[in-house]
Write a protein that holds these residues in place. Structure first.
Motif, PDB file in Angstrom:
ATOM      1  N   ALA A  42      -7.271  28.034 -48.679  1.00  0.00           N
ATOM      2  CA  ALA A  42      -7.964  28.005 -49.967  1.00  0.00           C
ATOM      3  C   ALA A  42      -9.074  26.957 -49.955  1.00  0.00           C
ATOM      4  N   GLU A  43      -8.818  25.852 -49.251  1.00  0.00           N
ATOM      5  CA  GLU A  43      -9.831  24.802 -49.100  1.00  0.00           C
ATOM      6  C   GLU A  43      -9.983  24.494 -47.610  1.00  0.00           C
ATOM      7  N   PRO A  44     -10.862  25.203 -46.918  1.00  0.00           N
ATOM      8  CA  PRO A  44     -11.005  25.009 -45.464  1.00  0.00           C
ATOM      9  C   PRO A  44     -11.520  23.609 -45.143  1.00  0.00           C
ATOM     10  N   PRO A  45     -11.306  23.134 -43.921  1.00  0.00           N
ATOM     11  CA  PRO A  45     -11.848  21.840 -43.516  1.00  0.00           C
ATOM     12  C   PRO A  45     -13.367  21.915 -43.350  1.00  0.00           C
ATOM     13  N   THR A  46     -13.989  20.748 -43.371  1.00  0.00           N
ATOM     14  CA  THR A  46     -15.432  20.677 -43.098  1.00  0.00           C
ATOM     15  C   THR A  46     -15.701  20.268 -41.655  1.00  0.00           C
ATOM     16  N   ALA A  47     -14.643  19.864 -40.966  1.00  0.00           N
ATOM     17  CA  ALA A  47     -14.770  19.465 -39.557  1.00  0.00           C
ATOM     18  C   ALA A  47     -13.494  19.857 -38.824  1.00  0.00           C
ATOM     19  N   VAL A  82     -22.560  25.835 -36.630  1.00  0.00           N
ATOM     20  CA  VAL A  82     -22.112  24.527 -36.132  1.00  0.00           C
ATOM     21  C   VAL A  82     -23.362  23.721 -35.774  1.00  0.00           C
ATOM     22  N   PRO A  83     -23.538  22.527 -36.334  1.00  0.00           N
ATOM     23  CA  PRO A  83     -22.606  21.764 -37.181  1.00  0.00           C
ATOM     24  C   PRO A  83     -22.896  21.864 -38.680  1.00  0.00           C
ATOM     25  N   ASP A 115     -22.300  24.041 -41.065  1.00  0.00           N
ATOM     26  CA  ASP A 115     -21.184  24.434 -41.920  1.00  0.00           C
ATOM     27  C   ASP A 115     -19.861  23.793 -41.506  1.00  0.00           C
ATOM     28  N   MET A 116     -19.712  23.500 -40.223  1.00  0.00           N
ATOM     29  CA  MET A 116     -18.519  22.811 -39.748  1.00  0.00           C
ATOM     30  C   MET A 116     -18.847  22.058 -38.465  1.00  0.00           C
ATOM     31  N   SER A 117     -18.454  20.792 -38.418  1.00  0.00           N
ATOM     32  CA  SER A 117     -18.575  20.004 -37.189  1.00  0.00           C
ATOM     33  C   SER A 117     -17.374  20.292 -36.297  1.00  0.00           C
ATOM     34  N   VAL A 118     -17.598  20.297 -34.972  1.00  0.00           N
ATOM     35  CA  VAL A 118     -16.527  20.605 -34.022  1.00  0.00           C
ATOM     36  C   VAL A 118     -16.542  19.578 -32.888  1.00  0.00           C
ATOM     37  N   ALA A 162     -22.176  16.632 -37.195  1.00  0.00           N
ATOM     38  CA  ALA A 162     -23.245  16.146 -38.091  1.00  0.00           C
ATOM     39  C   ALA A 162     -22.597  15.625 -39.367  1.00  0.00           C
ATOM     40  N   PRO A 163     -23.324  14.817 -40.140  1.00  0.00           N
ATOM     41  CA  PRO A 163     -22.781  14.317 -41.396  1.00  0.00           C
ATOM     42  C   PRO A 163     -22.357  15.462 -42.326  1.00  0.00           C
ATOM     43  N   ARG A 164     -21.310  15.237 -43.097  1.00  0.00           N
ATOM     44  CA  ARG A 164     -20.809  16.248 -44.024  1.00  0.00           C
ATOM     45  C   ARG A 164     -21.892  16.614 -45.032  1.00  0.00           C
TER      46      ARG A 164
END
Length: 339
Positions: free
Chosen positions: A241-246, A269-270, A272-275, A336-338
């Protein structure tokens, strides 16, 4: 005549047992090789003289020095990195290398042990494989020295181990993402039976707790170090319901699988989401984008394991029973920064 005949019946295995060394070490002394410590050589030669041992007639150099390098599976780039390190030291020492995969099955492990006896290996380097206790005991009975390389590290094995600072690597990866402002950080774990997997997870947890962020078990998903589990794990995280941002994946291959899952969802990437991954395999420098990861010195671990097993085979003590080589965070373009 009878007395001399009885003396000649003594075997190299018995000499090794009395000298407290491996069978290959006695063989090296018998064959006049130089890679044995002076103290060990003197002890073995005293026993050979005492028993009146006569070397069987054979051509000089009829038996090549060999070490066995054993994996659970060989279908991984990090296995190639370890092989590269082992082969470099073995080649420089004039020692042959036999590479095997026992696939975690008792049948293939038993076949490997049969082959090991036949070729009279000088030592064994065990990587990501766990031998049954009776097989470990058989190695001990044969006097074949054993060194264990992480990722694997079974605390039940009474053998020198070479590993990496997995906990510190997990901590550094997670702290990097926290420093970029991420607070919901997903984690794709490795196989729980491996100490290195548990250490990376513990490092992740420690970083969150150090930042006063409660560990959310829903953000921790299982994996097996391979691409498909990274893909599946990332998919599970995206379905929350609340996915991670990284995301921190406990291996580079799982990180690459996760990036593919993001791509198929239309996520970047990055942005929408940092990996972050773990290993620093050669291929991740060329991924899109190049992967931020924790460098594990795989080739160096292979080199040190080989030096250690050759030292044991020469009748010497290891420099240390447990060595951990430092990991290092390598920053690239996948974080990258959130926001």
């Amino acid at each position: 005549m009878a007395r001399e005949s009885i003396k000649n019946k003594v075997t190299i295995t018995e000499i090794a047992r009395q000298a407290g060394v491996s069978v290959p070490t006695v063989s090296r002394v018998v064959n006049g090789r130089s890679d044995v410590s002076p103290q060990t050589r003197a002890r073995v030669e005293d026993l050979l003289r005492h028993h009146g041992y006569q070397r069987k007639s054979s051509a000089p150099g009829d038996r090549a020095a060999l070490i066995d390098l054993v994996f659970n599976d060989l279908d991984s780039p990090w296995a190639v990195e370890i092989i590269r390190g082992v082969e470099e030291i073995a080649h420089a020492s004039g020692v042959g290398t036999v590479v095997s995969a026992i696939h975690g099955a008792s049948g293939s492990a038993r076949q490997w042990m049969t082959n090991l006896r036949a070729r009279a290996s000088d030592g064994v380097i065990l990587v990501t494989s766990v031998l049954e206790p009776r097989m470990h005991e058989e190695l001990r009975r044969l006097g074949v020295p054993l060194v264990v390389v992480d990722p694997a590290g079974s605390p039940s094995l009474d053998a020198p181990t070479v590993g990496a600072t997995n906990w510190a690597g997990g901590l550094a990866a997670t702290e990097h993402l926290l420093g970029l402002g991420h607070r919901r950080i997903g984690f794709i774990a490795g196989p729980p039976r491996l100490l290195c997997s548990r250490a990376r997870l513990d490092g992740y947890r420690a970083a969150l707790e150090g930042a006063d962020i409660e560990v959310d078990d829903a953000l921790i998903v299982p994996g097996d170090f391979y691409h498909a589990s990274g893909f599946d794990g990332c998919t599970r995280l995206l379905d929350l319901a609340e996915p991670p941002t990284a995301l921190f994946a406990a291996s580079d291959q799982m990180a690459l699988g996760a990036i593919e899952a993001l791509r198929r969802r239309g996520l970047r990437v990055p942005e929408d989401m940092s990996v972050v991954g773990f290993d620093d395999l050669p291929e991740v420098r060329w991924s899109a984008p190049p992967l931020t990861t924790v460098r594990q010195p795989l080739a160096e671990m292979g080199k040190l394991a080989t030096r250690t097993v050759l030292r044991l085979a020469a009748g010497e003590e290891p420099a240390s029973p447990r060595v951990e080589l430092a990991t290092e965070l390598v920053l690239r373009a996948s974080t990258a920064p959130r926001g």
